[in-house]
Motif scaffolding. Sequence first.
Motif, short mmCIF file in Angstrom:
data_model
loop_
_atom_site.label_atom_id
_atom_site.label_comp_id
_atom_site.label_asym_id
_atom_site.label_seq_id
_atom_site.Cartn_x
_atom_site.Cartn_y
_atom_site.Cartn_z
N GLU A 38 0.83 -1.20 0.00
CA GLU A 38 0.00 0.00 0.00
C GLU A 38 0.86 1.25 0.00
O GLU A 38 0.59 2.21 -0.73
N LYS B 219 2.40 1.79 -3.28
CA LYS B 219 1.45 2.33 -4.24
C LYS B 219 1.29 3.83 -4.02
O LYS B 219 1.23 4.61 -4.96
N ASN C 262 -0.93 0.33 -9.63
CA ASN C 262 -2.14 -0.06 -8.91
C ASN C 262 -2.68 -1.41 -9.34
O ASN C 262 -3.76 -1.80 -8.94
N SER D 254 -3.25 -6.44 -6.54
CA SER D 254 -4.47 -6.57 -5.75
C SER D 254 -4.31 -7.75 -4.79
O SER D 254 -3.63 -8.72 -5.08
#
Lengths: 532, 219
Positions: free
Chosen positions: B149, B152, B159, B162
């Motif tokens: 995270e 990112k 992005n 996932s």
Amino acid sequence: MTVCARMRRDLGLALLLLLSAAVESDGMSPPGKPVFLGCRSPEKETFTCWWEPGSGGGLPTTHRLYYEREKLEGTHECPDYHSAGKNSCFFDKDHTSIWVDYYLTVVASNALGNATSGHFKMDVMEIVKPNAPENVTLQVMKREDNPYLHVRWEHPHNTDTKSGWVTIKYELRVKHRNNNEWKEYTSGTQTQFNLYNINPGEMYVVQVRCRLDHGSWSEWSNSTSVKTFNYPQNDKPFWILVSALSTVPFLTAMCILVIKRKYVKKVLLPPVPGPKIRGIDVQLLKRGRSEDVSNALIINQGFPSVPAWKDEIEDYLIVSDDVLLPDPHRKKKSLTVAAGFHLNLEIQCKESLGQRDWEKAEERKNGIDTFPPQLPTQKQLCPNVTFVHAEATDQRWPIHDAAAESTVQLLAPTGYVDIQRHKSMQEEADGNEMDYTRVNDGNILILQKDKFPGCMDVQRQEENIPEDYSRVKEVDGDNKVLLQRQSFSADSSCGEKGTPYTDCTNKKPINPHVPGPSKVELIGSGYVDTIY
Amino acid sequence: MLVYMELSMRAGTAPICPYGQAGCHVPTLADLFDRVIQQSSRMHGISSDLHSQFEQYFLPSKNLIGKRKCHTYGILTPDDKENAQRLGREQLTEVILRLLGAWGDPLSQFYQSMSRDQNQDFNHYSSNKAMEISDMVHELRDGVAKMAEKMKLSGVLDNTVSYVSPESFVPFSTVSYYKRGELNPMDHHDLLHCFRRDSNKVKNYLRILKCTTLPGLDC
């Protein structure tokens, strides 16, 4: 078949057998089974495997390595037999995969047959062992008083440390040149290290090794050694000069001390004053001669010195009944007081008499204690004065103190002493009851030893009076003693129990009555023994 | 957040303040990398210890032909340095997360099975270790997720990464194999062998990820 044909066939067979036997006897056979020695990956990107050929078999043998791999179809052969040497197989990057199992086999074959080794399973992750670190350098770093060793090295040249693919950890070890004990240190991932606990003037040897992640440790690098410096030399002359200069005054001081040693001794070790008893000269006592001792212990207060009792030739009192015979030259037995102990009655009345005095008196085994007590003018100054024989122990004192009832009337040197005996004449076990009186030159010193508690039985006393003894009534002049006439029965005293003093037989346990001109017996009863 | 804080406490550094409260020390990406790498290294070390312990009690299977399959064989992983470097940061992160996610349940089962088994002498020590790696794999997964995270956010990572549920990548049969219930010692041995390998992968991948993202002295 004819017999000839059969024979030919048999002959052929025999020849064939012989041939095969001949061939075998030459050592030709299929090859022996090869054995895997192991595999190794130095950087987790390539790896090499080695095997051991079996028995030769006599014929040229070739070895081939085949492998199967997880996530890979089929059986493949070793890509490189030569890069890593004889009997080895080198897998380059293209053929190496990590985290997969390899199944390896080696086949040895010659003209006569094959031999296959067992399957060897391995995962490259498990066989990682790097090369030793390179270019190990040692340096002695000077830091004022704390020199230290600076060690530096490089990672093995084939490992890739830049990409993070492997993490190298290092270890080093140090020892003295002549020692065999290594000391190990962990360096982590750094390629340098400082060693602080080093001694000057020593040769140090250092080695380094490394490992990748959790793999095996490499071999130790080649030894690198260095010698540390000695203590700096330029300080030495200075210290030599200092020591040379300081020895001169030191020697001078020593000489002075030696020369003046007596003075030094006096200053440093002052003589310790010994204990002093008034009137006693310690030095004389130390010498121990009886005359000197007796001399030493007497304070001359008008008393002439008192020689030893035994050796004394006394001036005799002229004694006669109720009549003073002014014959000073007539030698009589007189009471002698054993060697004089000067006793300060005032001090010692109430307490045990000077132990020292008593101890001195121990010389006289007869147990004669004589005190020339200082005669105070008061009467009955020390009503409880008891004089104990030297053999008397301390235990006696309480008895005496409690019991003494005798009164001693102490007179001036020219007076007379009346000894009234209040106590019985029972003797002590050791029989040292002696009363001594010393008469000399008109000085009468009467010492009454009285140890007996309880009242004296005058009567008994009277009964115990031996025939030969008279009671002193009065002393007149220098040499005269007036005796009291007493009447006593000769028999009554003899019945007394166990009182050697009063034994009216001729046995006198302590002071045998020896008629003779010389001695005055000391009489426990305070009576003067007159010897005619 | 709590797990993340616990992760940081394990690493022995200042507390993390995800919301940037006053007085808290907000860790940098480098700090996060160091922490997760440390954690993964420790996890691999413990699994190696456990595996070698099991090896003592069973016939050494070095030369067994029987090829065992780990339940994570479906996850495609790079098998050498070049492939790993070629994979790219995003995919590498994803592989890491997948691997960690695939081991959460099996290790919990392994721990439960170990603590239930009373025969073995070394059980107490081993069950402690099993509990440790079971916890660590969960923490590490959350930690790497947090780190992703952050990457990112700082633009380092696209992005496209996932967080995918692990079950979708694991063959059902293998999962059910481990979920069967009582695991016998042979299952333990296989499981540990597989986990040792996978934890080594995670450690290596994280390091490559760090050195490609933040090249520096530590690489």
